[in-house]
Design a protein around this motif. Structure first.
Motif, PDB file in Angstrom:
ATOM      1  N   MET A   1       0.844  -1.199  -0.090  1.00 39.17           N
ATOM      2  CA  MET A   1      -0.085   0.077  -0.038  1.00 39.17           C
ATOM      3  C   MET A   1       0.793   1.301  -0.068  1.00 39.17           C
ATOM      4  N   THR A   2       0.550   2.227  -0.895  1.00 38.38           N
ATOM      5  CA  THR A   2       1.231   3.394  -0.904  1.00 38.38           C
ATOM      6  C   THR A   2       0.342   4.374  -0.238  1.00 38.38           C
ATOM      7  N   ILE A   3       0.904   5.407   0.665  1.00 42.33           N
ATOM      8  CA  ILE A   3       0.340   6.516   1.161  1.00 42.33           C
ATOM      9  C   ILE A   3       1.131   7.705   0.630  1.00 42.33           C
ATOM     10  N   GLY A   4       0.261   8.620   0.112  1.00 37.32           N
ATOM     11  CA  GLY A   4       0.795   9.874  -0.695  1.00 37.32           C
ATOM     12  C   GLY A   4       0.272  10.950   0.253  1.00 37.32           C
ATOM     13  N   PHE A   5       1.131  12.023   0.315  1.00 40.60           N
ATOM     14  CA  PHE A   5       0.850  13.326   0.992  1.00 40.60           C
ATOM     15  C   PHE A   5       1.081  14.299   0.100  1.00 40.60           C
ATOM     16  N   ILE A   6       0.212  15.269  -0.195  1.00 41.92           N
ATOM     17  CA  ILE A   6       0.262  16.488  -0.534  1.00 41.92           C
ATOM     18  C   ILE A   6       0.406  17.612   0.450  1.00 41.92           C
ATOM     19  N   GLY A   7       1.489  18.024   0.559  1.00 35.41           N
ATOM     20  CA  GLY A   7       1.815  19.012   1.707  1.00 35.41           C
ATOM     21  C   GLY A   7       2.637  18.113   2.769  1.00 35.41           C
ATOM     22  N   LEU A   8       3.721  18.709   3.292  1.00 32.82           N
ATOM     23  CA  LEU A   8       4.586  17.860   4.157  1.00 32.82           C
ATOM     24  C   LEU A   8       4.622  18.821   5.453  1.00 32.82           C
ATOM     25  N   GLY A   9       3.849  19.543   5.794  1.00 34.54           N
ATOM     26  CA  GLY A   9       3.940  20.718   6.854  1.00 34.54           C
ATOM     27  C   GLY A   9       3.791  19.592   8.499  1.00 34.54           C
ATOM     28  N   ASN A  10       3.242  20.375   9.372  1.00 33.37           N
ATOM     29  CA  ASN A  10       3.468  19.869  10.887  1.00 33.37           C
ATOM     30  C   ASN A  10       2.483  18.705  10.782  1.00 33.37           C
ATOM     31  N   MET A  11       1.134  18.699  10.231  1.00 37.18           N
ATOM     32  CA  MET A  11       0.062  17.766  10.427  1.00 37.18           C
ATOM     33  C   MET A  11       0.674  16.463   9.809  1.00 37.18           C
ATOM     34  N   ALA A  12       1.207  16.681   8.397  1.00 41.01           N
ATOM     35  CA  ALA A  12       1.352  15.616   7.661  1.00 41.01           C
ATOM     36  C   ALA A  12       2.751  14.885   8.411  1.00 41.01           C
ATOM     37  N   ARG A  13       3.743  15.611   9.024  1.00 42.21           N
ATOM     38  CA  ARG A  13       4.902  15.061   9.838  1.00 42.21           C
ATOM     39  C   ARG A  13       4.341  14.263  10.791  1.00 42.21           C
ATOM     40  N   ALA A  14       3.326  14.742  11.461  1.00 40.62           N
ATOM     41  CA  ALA A  14       2.712  14.017  12.731  1.00 40.62           C
ATOM     42  C   ALA A  14       2.171  12.713  12.337  1.00 40.62           C
ATOM     43  N   VAL A  15       1.244  12.865  11.196  1.00 50.00           N
ATOM     44  CA  VAL A  15       0.764  11.481  10.678  1.00 50.00           C
ATOM     45  C   VAL A  15       1.850  10.490  10.322  1.00 50.00           C
ATOM     46  N   ILE A  16       2.805  10.976   9.426  1.00 49.68           N
ATOM     47  CA  ILE A  16       3.946  10.008   8.918  1.00 49.68           C
ATOM     48  C   ILE A  16       4.636   9.564  10.271  1.00 49.68           C
ATOM     49  N   GLY A  17       5.011  10.446  10.920  1.00 50.22           N
ATOM     50  CA  GLY A  17       5.630   9.869  12.184  1.00 50.22           C
ATOM     51  C   GLY A  17       4.984   8.842  13.288  1.00 50.22           C
ATOM     52  N   GLY A  18       3.580   9.021  13.262  1.00 47.77           N
ATOM     53  CA  GLY A  18       2.887   7.874  14.097  1.00 47.77           C
ATOM     54  C   GLY A  18       2.789   6.707  13.237  1.00 47.77           C
ATOM     55  N   MET A  19       2.553   6.636  11.814  1.00 44.05           N
ATOM     56  CA  MET A  19       2.599   5.634  11.137  1.00 44.05           C
ATOM     57  C   MET A  19       3.841   4.869  11.171  1.00 44.05           C
ATOM     58  N   LEU A  20       4.900   5.498  11.057  1.00 40.30           N
ATOM     59  CA  LEU A  20       6.113   4.842  11.180  1.00 40.30           C
ATOM     60  C   LEU A  20       6.533   4.415  12.532  1.00 40.30           C
ATOM     61  N   ASP A  21       6.269   4.894  13.650  1.00 42.11           N
ATOM     62  CA  ASP A  21       6.521   4.393  14.759  1.00 42.11           C
ATOM     63  C   ASP A  21       5.680   3.215  14.990  1.00 42.11           C
ATOM     64  N   LYS A  22       4.486   3.104  14.838  1.00 39.27           N
ATOM     65  CA  LYS A  22       3.495   2.053  15.068  1.00 39.27           C
ATOM     66  C   LYS A  22       3.762   0.907  13.859  1.00 39.27           C
ATOM     67  N   GLY A  23       4.549   1.074  13.086  1.00 37.37           N
ATOM     68  CA  GLY A  23       4.999   0.182  12.068  1.00 37.37           C
ATOM     69  C   GLY A  23       3.907  -0.081  10.959  1.00 37.37           C
ATOM     70  N   ILE A  24       3.009   0.799  10.893  1.00 39.66           N
ATOM     71  CA  ILE A  24       1.818   0.527   9.974  1.00 39.66           C
ATOM     72  C   ILE A  24       2.284   0.406   8.453  1.00 39.66           C
ATOM     73  N   VAL A  25       3.355   1.365   8.122  1.00 40.14           N
ATOM     74  CA  VAL A  25       3.791   1.053   6.881  1.00 40.14           C
ATOM     75  C   VAL A  25       5.426   1.191   6.910  1.00 40.14           C
ATOM     76  N   LYS A  26       5.979   1.061   6.057  1.00 41.71           N
ATOM     77  CA  LYS A  26       7.442   1.245   5.861  1.00 41.71           C
ATOM     78  C   LYS A  26       7.813   2.652   5.180  1.00 41.71           C
ATOM     79  N   PRO A  27       8.940   3.229   5.412  1.00 39.70           N
ATOM     80  CA  PRO A  27       9.442   4.453   4.728  1.00 39.70           C
ATOM     81  C   PRO A  27       9.094   4.433   3.278  1.00 39.70           C
ATOM     82  N   GLU A  28       9.599   3.422   2.543  1.00 38.26           N
ATOM     83  CA  GLU A  28       9.343   3.335   1.269  1.00 38.26           C
ATOM     84  C   GLU A  28       7.888   3.458   0.818  1.00 38.26           C
ATOM     85  N   ASP A  29       7.023   3.015   1.685  1.00 34.74           N
ATOM     86  CA  ASP A  29       5.473   2.927   1.127  1.00 34.74           C
ATOM     87  C   ASP A  29       5.110   4.262   1.125  1.00 34.74           C
ATOM     88  N   ILE A  30       5.778   5.495   1.686  1.00 35.30           N
ATOM     89  CA  ILE A  30       5.163   6.704   1.774  1.00 35.30           C
ATOM     90  C   ILE A  30       5.847   7.782   0.649  1.00 35.30           C
TER      91      ILE A  30
END
Length: 264
Positions: free
Chosen positions: A1-30
């Motif tokens: 599964m690929t998760i895309g973000f248009i905009g990489l501000g504070n909220m996007a960073r929070a979402v990305i950080g949460g997903m990576l910390d919980k192991g929901i996806v790998k960095p290469e999937d974003i």
């Protein structure tokens, strides 16, 4: 599964950080896009995700696409990406004031859209996000979205008519709390406490008080009464707050935010 973000501000960073910390996806999937190369490079270095300068490129790759730009840029972004194939894709909107109907109208079709309202405590994994989904969102996609949004705090489903209220009581309120913490600390400083120590005491008191509400399930008024001993210091402080319309002012602040959101 690929998760895309248009905009990489504070909220996007929070979402990305949460997903990576919980192991929901790998960095290469974003994958993500941002206006400036500096922002893209920062996310590549800090989170190891893939980035692109083109919003359309990100939208084409993503199975779940997070629109994380400011509301005033939504129409511009939608114009860039709305001609792609949306088969199998779900859109997550982080914009206040932009309804599901508005988003579908701008895209020109009834796409699967999840509207949500996170708040800044998401940056430390303690966010509270209101969520509502269009009927086109399937159960599997809905569960995936809730898992993503729950990776950086609580994700609570609400009716769409409550989203403007969520934006006020959850999205805007951290600013009110920060102001309250600053005022508590200022009072302590006025009585001789060093400022750094005053902020520590005030912030920890707010953190602990919030945990008491959430973990005990007790009514806030009941917890307040536990602190207010007869003839004690706390009840005198409460009296001063009531004299100056503390609760009424806070209520007015929330209502003002809701009204503003409804006009956006």
């Amino acid at each position: 599964m690929t998760i895309g973000f248009i905009g990489l501000g504070n909220m996007a960073r929070a979402v990305i950080g949460g997903m990576l910390d919980k192991g929901i996806v790998k960095p290469e999937d974003i994958c993500g896009s941002a206006k400036t190369e500096a922002t893209r490079k920062k996310m590549e270095d800090s989170c190891k995700i893939r980035t692109a300068s083109s919003n359309r490129e990100v939208a084409e790759q993503a199975e779940i696409l997070v629109l994380a730009v400011k509301p005033q840029f939504f129409e511009e972004v939608i114009e860039e990406i709305k001609g792609i194939s949306w088969e199998g894709k779900t859109i997550i909107s982080l914009a206040p004031g932009k309804t599901i109907a508005w988003l579908q109208e701008k895209f020109g079709q009834r796409l699967p859209v999840v509207r949500c309202m996170p708040n800044t405590p998401a940056l430390v994994g303690e966010g509270c996000t209101g969520v509502c989904a269009s009927p086109e969102v399937g159960s599997k996609a809905r569960d995936t979205v809730l898992e993503i949004l729950g990776s950086f705090g609580k994700a609570v489903e609400v009716s769409e008519k409550m989203m403007d209220v969520v934006g006020a009581v959850s999205g805007s309120s951290p600013a009110f709390v920060f102001l309250f913490i600053e005022a508590l600390a200022d009072g302590a400083v006025a009585e001789g406490m060093p400022r750094a120590q005053a902020y520590e005491f005030a912030a920890q008191a707010v953190l602990g008080s919030a945990k008491l509400v959430l973990e005990t399930g007790s009514h806030p008024g009941e917890l307040k009464d536990m602190v207010c001993s007869p003839g004690g210091t706390t009840i005198q402080g409460i009296k001063m707050l009531e004299k100056n319309n503390f609760r009424g002012t806070v209520m007015d602040a929330v209502i003002t935010c809701v009204e503003k959101s409804r006009k956006m």
